[in-house]
Design a protein around this motif. Structure first.
Motif, PDB file in Angstrom:
ATOM      1  N   GLN A  36       0.725  -1.290   0.113  1.00  0.00           N
ATOM      2  CA  GLN A  36      -0.037  -0.111  -0.131  1.00  0.00           C
ATOM      3  C   GLN A  36       0.868   1.281   0.084  1.00  0.00           C
ATOM      4  O   GLN A  36       0.497   2.380   0.472  1.00  0.00           O
ATOM      5  N   ILE A  37       1.961   1.212  -0.579  1.00  0.00           N
ATOM      6  CA  ILE A  37       3.084   2.379  -0.520  1.00  0.00           C
ATOM      7  C   ILE A  37       4.069   2.171  -1.799  1.00  0.00           C
ATOM      8  O   ILE A  37       4.295   1.081  -2.149  1.00  0.00           O
ATOM      9  N   TYR A  59       1.724   7.571  -1.916  1.00  0.00           N
ATOM     10  CA  TYR A  59       0.743   6.777  -1.869  1.00  0.00           C
ATOM     11  C   TYR A  59       0.554   6.023  -3.172  1.00  0.00           C
ATOM     12  O   TYR A  59       0.868   6.301  -4.316  1.00  0.00           O
ATOM     13  N   SER A  75      -3.334   2.396  -1.596  1.00  0.00           N
ATOM     14  CA  SER A  75      -3.502   3.177  -0.144  1.00  0.00           C
ATOM     15  C   SER A  75      -4.801   3.531  -0.070  1.00  0.00           C
ATOM     16  O   SER A  75      -5.720   3.840  -0.793  1.00  0.00           O
ATOM     17  N   LYS A 106      -5.029   8.472   3.372  1.00  0.00           N
ATOM     18  CA  LYS A 106      -3.673   7.978   3.684  1.00  0.00           C
ATOM     19  C   LYS A 106      -2.723   9.218   3.865  1.00  0.00           C
ATOM     20  O   LYS A 106      -2.590   9.844   2.572  1.00  0.00           O
ATOM     21  N   THR A 109       1.033  10.620   2.896  1.00  0.00           N
ATOM     22  CA  THR A 109       2.307  10.369   2.433  1.00  0.00           C
ATOM     23  C   THR A 109       3.071  11.294   1.906  1.00  0.00           C
ATOM     24  O   THR A 109       2.416  12.586   2.080  1.00  0.00           O
ATOM     25  N   THR A 160       0.803  13.023  -0.506  1.00  0.00           N
ATOM     26  CA  THR A 160      -0.534  13.089  -0.025  1.00  0.00           C
ATOM     27  C   THR A 160      -0.408  13.845   1.377  1.00  0.00           C
ATOM     28  O   THR A 160      -1.020  13.042   2.347  1.00  0.00           O
ATOM     29  N   SER A 212      -4.605  11.078   1.083  1.00  0.00           N
ATOM     30  CA  SER A 212      -5.274  10.794  -0.127  1.00  0.00           C
ATOM     31  C   SER A 212      -6.678  11.031  -0.365  1.00  0.00           C
ATOM     32  O   SER A 212      -7.474  10.490   0.600  1.00  0.00           O
ATOM     33  N   ASN A 267       5.386   2.324   5.479  1.00  0.00           N
ATOM     34  CA  ASN A 267       4.018   1.990   5.856  1.00  0.00           C
ATOM     35  C   ASN A 267       3.806   1.041   6.897  1.00  0.00           C
ATOM     36  O   ASN A 267       3.121   0.067   6.920  1.00  0.00           O
TER      37      ASN A 267
END
Lengths: 632, 340
Positions: free
Chosen positions: B129-130, B138, B142, B146, B148, B151, B155, B211
């Protein structure tokens, strides 16, 4: 006897009209895209080729499958040149133009010679069609001075075709679809062609539908008989067979020749061919041709996109297949990253670029030479790829094998460049004997080269090629990939000196190919005022122009390049022997720039970017201007 | 594929390459590599007949660490490289290693088509998921919200489910496991390896740097049985540390958790990995923690001829019908003429 009577009887009676002999004739059929012009053009070509003429063709069709009927955009044309001498192009100006509707007349009449024969289907010149072609008034009217320069024949083709097929129970729509064969029959009479090959073709093509076969045969005969029975046509012509080298011939297009060349290369190498492709104009026919060759062991894969087509051949090449993809500009652009991976992993593969007008979607059905930079430079990093280019439809056969030979001998991706003009154009091909073709040597190691240290996938031979070890071979397990590799071991390496060494080595390997290609030949004086340098599909027009100028006494020579990267070793020396260098190209000067950069030669360009091939006269004019200048 | 009985007995060690492994310490990839190395020697296939193909990303370094033939491709294209290889060499067993970014974002198109064609590939998608290799953006899996590097405010893009994609593409084998669930992962990989046709396995993989803990619910020994359902063909969906909970289809057509004290086992959903229709697999694929227990194991395993098999068969059939290709006959096809 009326045309339809003759058609009914299937005989032509006694043809006592005078016949004149010509050396070279250019005919163009044009009409709506639904009028079957490509079909009749191809038939006329076949008949002429089988008769023994030298032939050269130029199909010209719109990108839209069916643009609105009768519109200017929907005009489809097929030009062919047939001759009793040697010809290299489909001809500059048209001797006989057949126009099936007003739009076809409007868009094509400008190419008809003064005094040329113009045959039009007058039934198609109704108010609506005239308006679609943006004619204010009927151009066929007797007082139209625009057409006065031509021998104009307004023929009621639709009506005569309907008469000819009367009684067969066809719908009017079905009857009207036969009128292309009426036009073909008329032009066949005009040039004293044998109808039999076309009649045989119709019979076999429509074997399942004898009524349609009969209708087309009647239309063909009606057109033919109309020629000799109507008073309007006072004379017809003959073109004697050409004196071609002896042997068995067939007509071949560039795309057909590429496909057969690739299948042949696989046979010569004793390998199976893998072809990954994605449909794109004008390259799709290569996929079509190869897809039929299942019993030759050819595996074709219609991929989900251009990138998958390119990467699938990398996988196939890793597995030991002779791997090929083909596309045109937009597709080649998408394949760029994959081709870089092919360069990095040093696997053999051939990428065929059938060029078309660009940039972007550009002119899908028109020809151009504007992807030379793309093939030379279109990848990230210093990423050299060998390039060869075919000069004519038949030459595609030889160059496809040559591309594969280089790929396998030097373990590298190789570009084979053609273009829409030679891909779709046709010419006679002297059918080769398999035994006369050069074998392609292709080996896979079965034992480790590492003296007990395991297999070394980047240990090179004298040509700098690495070994092509394939999965399934015990003990030679190794990993390839896009990360920079240490020479010899093939391990991932970020070492600065190794990277510089590898960049230089990949470049030197490609440069080494010059050792394996023939020296460049020049046609004409060994030194002189002007050297004309060309590449790819312009060969025919450039050589025809140079030959004409040589006959007129100009000091001009022709140098046609089939190897573009690396160039033949003697090219620099050739340039030094001429005062001027002219490079005609269907782009803004891509080869010229590369030659100037590589050889510091003060090359001059003649550039045409209209989606159409050169006319011979365009090149002649430029040669005269330059050779004349140096004389004065 | 050769299954010569005289093959030397191989072990995981025989599949370890001499390359230094460069994943981050404690990365989930180590465990997946170990399980693959454990499974490969058990398949009765000579080592030289394995090829491992990957794209770009942390997981895609995988081929360098296996002492088989290997190919580290370009971003997203591993399924296409592997398809070309498998068509050219149907005798090889080809594994594809990809990730959520590689397989579902830049390479989504290739993944989709390799699956729908049913090319005989073993596709292992490491889902963390990353984006790990590019340091924490992201990915298409993701979750919404989320945060990141790309983001910073969360997200707003709806994620997709790898299993839904695979099932939607008519995959003939679909499974899911977790990187550190060693036994379960081994079993799933074995089943994938033995499947004829495309095998798609999603592995929840912990990127402990960018993550960390994304799949804790499915990997913690003491609680995973409460959060996951371990699918068994022909068995009802029962889960929980005490195996006292089940899943049945509610009146709204959606799965609901019930207590086995109140509902009989016969009223639960029964797993059928060989169902003619993929609807059940799709429904199971949409069960997500924490709303529902997440299914693990084999969602779907059905038989369909593989693309490479059909293509080879066609080659044979055409050859049988028209005879082996004769080039000179091909050259001379169509209208020919003689010049004397």
């Amino acid at each position: 006897m009326s045309a339809s009577d003759a058609a009914q009887s299937g005989t032509t009676g006694v043809d006592d009209k005078p016949i004149e002999t010509l050396e070279t004739v250019v005919v163009r059929f044009c009409g709506d895209s639904g009028d079957g012009m490509q079909l009749v053009g191809t038939q006329f070509t076949n008949v002429s080729a089988v008769f023994g003429n030298d032939v050269s063709t130029l199909p010209d069709f719109p990108a839209e499958i069916r643009a609105p009927a009768g519109s200017l955009a929907g005009v489809s044309g097929y030009q062919l040149c047939f001759s009793s001498g040697e010809i290299y192009t489909p001809g500059d100006a048209v001797d006989t133009l057949v126009a099936m509707n007003p739009a076809a007349l409007k868009t094509n009449v400008g190419d008809l010679k003064r005094g040329g024969t113009l045959i039009v289907n007058e039934d198609a010149f109704d108010k609506s069609s005239l308006s679609k072609a943006h004619y204010d008034r009927n151009p066929l009217s007797a007082d139209n001075a625009d057409l006065a320069a031509f021998r104009k024949h307004s023929v009621p083709m639709t009506r005569l075709t309907r008469d000819a097929v009367d009684g067969l129970g066809l719908s009017q729509r079905e009857a009207d679809r036969c009128k292309n064969f009426f036009a073909l029959g008329l032009v066949m009479w005009l040039y004293d062609r044998d109808r039999k090959p076309t009649e045989d073709w119709i019979t076999s093509k429509f074997a399942r539908n004898p009524t349609i076969a009969e209708a087309n045969l009647r239309a063909l005969r009606a057109g033919y008989n109309f020629g000799f029975s109507t008073e309007a046509f006072t004379v017809h012509y003959e073109v004697a067979p050409a004196e071609l080298p002896p042997g068995r011939y067939r007509k071949v297009t560039g795309n057909e020749a590429v496909a057969m060349g690739l299948a042949t290369a696989a046979k010569l190498a004793g390998k199976d061919l893998f072809y990954g492709g994605y449909p794109i104009t004008p390259a799709s026919d290569i996929l079509h041709e190869l897809s039929r060759l299942k019993n030759f062991g050819v595996r074709t894969f219609q991929a989900e996109d251009e990138i998958a087509a390119a990467t699938s051949i990398i996988g196939a090449a890793f597995g030991g297949a002779l791997a090929v993809t083909a596309s045109s500009g937009p597709g080649i652009a998408l394949k760029g990253e994959a081709i870089g991976l092919g360069v990095m992993t040093e696997l053999p593969m051939v990428i065929v670029n059938v060029q078309r007008g660009g940039p972007s979607t550009g002119l899908p059905t028109k020809t151009e030479q504007s992807d030379l930079y793309l093939c030379y430079y279109g990848r990230n990093g210093d990423c050299p790829v060998p390039i060869v280019a075919a000069q004519s439809p038949a030459d595609c056969f030889a160059m496809a094998q040559e591309a594969m030979r280089i790929a396998v001998e030097y373990m590298t991706p190789v570009f084979l460049m053609t273009d829409g003009y030679i891909a779709n154009g046709a010419e006679p091909w002297l059918i080769p004997k398999l035994d006369d073709l050069k074998p392609i040597v292709c080996t896979h190691p079965t034992e480790s080269n590492g003296n007990g240290d395991g297999f070394l996938p980047y240990l090179r031979n004298e040509r700098l090629a690495r070994p092509w070890a394939i999965p399934g071979t015990p003990g030679l397990e190794h990993r390839l990939g896009g990360l920079e590799k240490a020479d010899v071991t093939g391990n991932v390496s970020y070492d600065p000196d190794n990277h510089e060494h590898m960049v230089a080595t990949r470049a030197r390997k490609v440069a080494n190919i010059a050792d394996s290609i023939p020296p460049q030949e020049v046609n004409g004086p060994e030194s002189g005022d002007l050297l004309v340098v060309s590449w790819g599909g312009t060969y025919g027009a450039v050589w025809s122009a140079v030959r004409q100028c040589q006959k007129r006494g100009l000091s001009v020579a022709h140098c046609h390049l089939r190897y573009l990267n690396p160039f033949p070793k003697n090219l620099a020396e050739i340039f030094s022997r001429y005062q001027q260098v002219l490079v005609p190209e269907l782009n803004t000067g891509q080869l010229r720039t590369i030659l100037r950069g590589t050889f510091l030669v003060d090359a001059v360009g003649l550039n045409k970017i209209k989606g159409k091939p050169f006319l011979i006269t365009e090149i002649v004019d430029k040669i005269e201007e330059m050779a004349g200048r140096s004389n004065s | 594929m050769s299954t010569d009985v005289s093959l030397p007995v191989l072990t995981a060690k025989d599949f370890a390459s001499d390359q230094e492994i460069r994943w981050c310490p404690r990365c989930g990839d180590y465990s997946i590599l170990a399980q693959v190395k454990k499974v490969l020697p058990t398949l009765g296939i000579p080592k030289e007949n394995f090829v491992c193909v990957s794209g770009i990303g942390c997981s895609s370094r995988f081929p360098y660490y296996l002492d088989t033939y290997g190919f580290h491709g370009i971003h997203g294209r591993a399924p296409a490289i592997a398809t070309g290889l498998k068509i050219a060499r149907p005798d090889l067993q080809v594994w594809v290693i990809t990730g959520d970014g590689d397989g579902l974002s830049i390479g989504g198109n290739h993944l989709m088509h390799a699956i729908r064609r049913n090319v005989d590939l073993k596709i292992i998608l490491f889902n963390n998921q990353i984006y790990g290799l590019t340091k924490g953006q992201y990915s298409p899996t993701s979750p919404i919200g989320k945060r990141t590097k790309s983001t910073p405010f969360g997200s707003v893009a709806n994620p997709l489910s790898p299993l839904s994609v695979a099932i939607g593409c008519e995959a003939t084998f679909v499974a899911r496991s977790v990187d550190v669930d060693i036994k379960h992962l081994t079993t799933v990989l074995e089943r994938a390896a033995h499947h004829k046709g495309v095998a798609f396995v999603e592995v929840y993989q912990d990127c402990n740097v960018f993550n960390s803990g994304a799949f804790e619910f499915a990997s913690k020994k003491d609680s995973k049985a409460d959060h996951c359902i371990y699918l068994e063909h022909g068995k009802p969906l029962i889960f929980g540390n005490n195996r006292d909970k089940g899943v049945r289809l509610g009146g709204d057509g959606l799965p609901q958790v019930v207590s086995l004290d109140e509902v009989a086992e016969d009223d639960l959903i029964f797993h059928d990995e060989k169902a003619r229709d993929p609807s059940l697999a799709f429904l199971l694929g949409r069960m997500r923690y924490p709303d529902l227990p997440e299914p693990m194991g084999v969602f779907r395993s059905v038989e369909r001829p593989s693309y490479d098999e059909l293509l080879c068969r066609q080659l044979e059939e055409v050859t049988e019908k028209s005879g082996p290709g004769d080039l000179e006959k091909l050259f001379n096809s169509g209208d020919t003429w003689e010049v004397k």
